[in-house]
Enzyme design. Structure first.
Site, PDB file in Angstrom:
ATOM      1  N   ASP A 169      -4.901   0.929  -1.872  1.00  0.00           N
ATOM      2  CA  ASP A 169      -5.448  -0.369  -1.453  1.00  0.00           C
ATOM      3  C   ASP A 169      -5.565  -1.315  -2.654  1.00  0.00           C
ATOM      4  OD1 ASP A 169      -5.631   0.396   1.156  1.00  0.00           O
ATOM      5  OD2 ASP A 169      -7.797   0.727   1.168  1.00  0.00           O
ATOM      6  N   GLU A 208      -5.899   6.923  -1.348  1.00  0.00           N
ATOM      7  CA  GLU A 208      -5.865   5.758  -0.461  1.00  0.00           C
ATOM      8  C   GLU A 208      -6.568   4.554  -1.089  1.00  0.00           C
ATOM      9  OE1 GLU A 208      -4.028   5.541   2.054  1.00  0.00           O
ATOM     10  OE2 GLU A 208      -3.506   7.648   2.229  1.00  0.00           O
ATOM     11  N   HIS A 256       0.840  -1.198   0.000  1.00  0.00           N
ATOM     12  CA  HIS A 256       0.000   0.000   0.000  1.00  0.00           C
ATOM     13  C   HIS A 256       0.885   1.263   0.000  1.00  0.00           C
ATOM     14  CE1 HIS A 256      -3.429   2.550   1.551  1.00  0.00           C
ATOM     15  NE2 HIS A 256      -2.396   3.229   2.004  1.00  0.00           N
ATOM     16  N   GLU A 257       1.906   1.265   0.856  1.00  0.00           N
ATOM     17  CA  GLU A 257       2.808   2.427   0.926  1.00  0.00           C
ATOM     18  C   GLU A 257       3.626   2.562  -0.359  1.00  0.00           C
ATOM     19  OE1 GLU A 257       2.257   4.493   3.191  1.00  0.00           O
ATOM     20  OE2 GLU A 257       0.965   3.131   4.317  1.00  0.00           O
ATOM     21  N   HIS A 307       1.816   4.677  -2.805  1.00  0.00           N
ATOM     22  CA  HIS A 307       1.967   6.118  -2.550  1.00  0.00           C
ATOM     23  C   HIS A 307       3.314   6.603  -3.058  1.00  0.00           C
ATOM     24  CE1 HIS A 307      -1.647   6.498  -0.263  1.00  0.00           C
ATOM     25  NE2 HIS A 307      -1.243   5.801   0.773  1.00  0.00           N
TER      26      HIS A 307
HETATM   27 ZN   LIG Z   1      -2.116   5.195   2.535  1.00  0.00          ZN
END
Ligand SMILES: [Zn+2]
Length: 423
Positions: free
Chosen positions: A362, A358, A278-279, A282
């Site tokens: 995911d 976000e 997930h990170e 980003h």
């Molecule tokens: Zn996040």
């Protein structure tokens, strides 16, 4: 007139507080929609009865504190102006400063000190609430140390910004907001660059991952996304909180993924890899840069509006607020108040953009790890460790949620699981 205005302001704040209380505690329905009952997003399937009660109680109080604290700030700045405190700070600064250059730092220290004292009770309540519910594990001394670091960091930052701002106001009464914004661009980028290496280490310790076996797995995943190993860090949070988290911060060569040690200690390897993926999204999709671009665009509009509103307020209420001229340092509380108002008004928009990123992260993470069971259980553990509410009230979602609700996040993963099970 002044006293009347003060009384009205306090009354308005109390009425607002009552409304929010009624909304959060009596009106808002946070029970799960029928179609989600019994699903993996249903907290009664993964929390025990006590955890369910606690999470509901804790969330309600947290939300109330959230909605009270920002308007309380507006009230504080308004009263500081109305009752002549800002005027007094300036007089004290003028009297005690031997040299002219010291006047602004002294004015600022008085304003910062009063703001610190006024907001301290709410901050303390928030901290002790978190301790009562066993989320925070921080000692009072450690918490107070963080508060003081906050205080001096803010003071230092405003000490750089405010003199430049008022100098610009004096030089160009009509364009200061534009010149101020132009200067804020390199300043913001520089601060974002310094954040992970200068500012964050003031609060916590950062180091390479301690668990070497896990590190190999995490770095292998990072390598798949072309993220160099020296950009992944662990941070020591266990003596501050029981909550789990991970994040991306910094820009350029300082960009990094940070995993809280609580996350590494409490989740199993597959769950950690999902959080890491997930990170990674980003990081590789450069969400920080989009964030900065959006922030800069909004701050241009915000500074223009601040300029307009400040002029209008001083023209109309200058006498009552004891500001003869916008360019006088006495107007600083008004500047802070308008800034805070605009930030709060913009938060539904910025939160919406953040929730979009976000959701992307995911989806990216589940596609990368293809392990919905680990993903779902990691979110369930996240919910338990932070006693967060799965289905928050609408206003809470709009103003407070930078992430989709756990109901949305877990349902999305469950959809993925169902789709791929049948294939
Ligand atoms: Zn996040």
């Amino acid at each position: 007139m002044v006293r009347k205005m003060g009384v009205y302001a306090v009354l308005a704040f109390c009425l607002y507080g009552l409304f929010i209380y009624w909304y959060l505690f009596h009106f808002a329905d946070t029970s799960l929609p029928f179609e989600f009952q019994g699903s993996k997003a249903d907290p009664s399937t993964f929390l025990n009865g006590r955890e369910l009660d606690l999470s509901e109680e804790y969330s309600k109080i947290r939300n109330l504190l959230f909605f009270l604290s920002t308007p309380f700030e507006w009230l504080f700045y308004f009263l500081i102006l109305l009752f002549g405190f800002s005027k007094a700070f300036k007089r004290w600064a003028d009297q005690s400063a031997k040299y002219k250059v010291l006047r602004m730092p002294i004015y600022l220290i008085w304003l910062s000190f009063f703001a610190f004292v006024a907001t301290f009770p709410l901050n303390y309540i928030s901290y002790s609430l978190s301790r009562t519910y066993h989320i925070s594990t921080q000692t009072f001394a450690s918490w107070m140390k963080d508060e003081l670091i906050d205080f001096w960091l803010n003071y230092g930052t405003w000490l750089i910004i405010v003199p430049v701002l008022y100098w610009l106001m004096k030089r160009s009464q009509k364009r200061w907001w534009l010149y101020g914004w132009l200067l804020s661009v390199p300043f913001t980028l520089f601060m974002m660059f310094l954040q992970p290496v200068v500012i964050d280490p003031l609060y916590n310790d950062f180091y390479p991952l301690k668990n070497k076996e896990l590190e190999t797995k995490i770095l292998a995943l990072a390598e798949k996304a072309a993220i160099p190993a020296q950009h992944v860090f662990e941070v020591n949070m266990a003596d501050k909180t029981n909550a789990l988290n991970a994040y991306v911060s910094g820009i350029g060569s300082n960009a990094r993924i940070v995993l809280w040690d609580t996350t590494l200690n409490r989740l199993n390897d597959d769950q950690i890899l999902f959080i890491m993926a997930h990170e990674i999204c980003h990081y590789v999709e450069k969400h920080i840069y989009f964030g900065i671009a959006g922030y800069l665009l909004l701050s241009l509009i915000g500074l223009y509006l601040t300029y307009k509103i400040m002029n209008w307020t001083v023209r109309k209420w200058g006498k009552e607020l004891k500001i003869d001229d916008v360019r006088d340092i006495r107007s600083l509380p008004l500047f802070f108040m308008i800034l805070s108002l605009l930030l709060f008004s913009a938060s539904p928009l910025t939160n919406f953009a953040s929730r979009y990123e976000e959701t992307r992260a995911d989806k990216y993470a589940i596609e990368m790890t293809k392990n919905p069971e680990a993903a779902i259980s990691s979110f369930q553990e996240l919910t338990r460790s932070g006693l967060s509410e799965v289905n928050p009230p609408l206003l809470v979602k709009i103003f407070r949620y930078t992430h989709p609700s756990m109901l949305d996040r877990i349902s999305m993963l469950e959809q993925y699981e169902i789709k791929h099970r049948n294939q």
